[in-house]
Write an enzyme that holds these catalytic residues in place. Structure first.
Site: not given
Length: 168
Positions: A7-8, A10, A12, A14, A33, A48, A52, A78
Site C-alpha cells: 500500500g501507500g 500511511r 495502515g 504496518s 530492515t 513503530h 509493539r 517491515d
C-alpha cells in the site's frame, strides 16, 4: 507461508500486519530492515517501536534476513522498500544485480519453515520520480513487489486503512 501486504504511505500496512501477526502468534517476530539516516526517520522508527508490546521479538537486519532465527515463527518483515534500498546501495544502484540479490534472499526465506508477513510500498502509483535513479528504483520496487506477490499465499492492498484482498 507468505502474506504480502502492500500500500501507500500511511495506508495502515504496518498496523494491519502487526494485528494479523498477533492473531497468528502470541510471540511474533518483527524484522526491521531500516537504516536510520536522519532524525525525522529515527522518530518514525521510534513510533513503530512504541506500537509493539513486550510480546514481540525484534531483529534489525538490513540484508541477509534468511540467516535470522525465524524457524517456526510468525514474522513481520517491515519493509521491502527499505530492504531493497540497502541492497540497491550495496549494488551501486544496479537494478538487475539488486533484483537478483533480492530474489535470492526471498528464495532463501521460502525455505524457512515460518509464516512471513511481508510489508512493501506501492511507490509507482503516484507521480513519476524526477531523477533517473528514482525511476530506476521505482522500477526495481515494482518488480520486487511482483515477485513477492507471485510467491505469496495471500496478498492484501491497504487503502485508507482498509484491506483489499487481492489473493487468498
Amino acid at each position: 507461508m507468505i502474506i504480502y501486504v502492500s500500500g501507500g504511505v500511511r495506508s495502515g500496512k504496518s498496523r494491519f500486519a502487526q494485528e494479523r501477526a498477533l492473531q497468528l502468534s502470541e510471540e511474533p517476530v518483527y524484522v526491521a530492515t531500516a537504516k536510520i539516516w536522519d532524525d525525522d526517520f529515527a522518530q518514525r522508527v521510534q513510533r513503530h517501536q512504541q506500537e509493539r508490546g513486550p510480546e514481540w521479538t525484534t531483529y534489525e537486519a538490513e540484508r541477509d534476513l534468511g540467516r535470522l532465527p525465524l524457524e517456526n515463527r510468525v514474522v513481520v518483515i517491515d519493509c521491502v522498500t527499505l530492504w531493497l534500498t540497502n541492497l540497491f546501495m550495496a549494488g551501486e544502484s544496479d537494478v538487475e544485480q539488486t533484483l537478483a540479490a533480492f530474489k535470492a534472499e526471498i528464495d532463501l526465506l521460502c525455505r524457512v519453515e515460518a509464516t512471513f508477513i511481508i510489508i512493501s510500498n506501492e511507490i509507482g502509483m503516484g507521480i513519476h520520480a524526477d531523477t533517473a535513479i528514482g525511476r530506476k528504483f521505482a522500477d526495481l520496487q515494482g518488480w520486487a513487489n511482483q515477485y513477492v506477490a507471485a510467491l505469496a499465499d495471500e496478498a492484501i492492498l491497504m487503502v485508507s486503512g482498509l484491506p483489499l484482498v487481492l489473493k487468498k
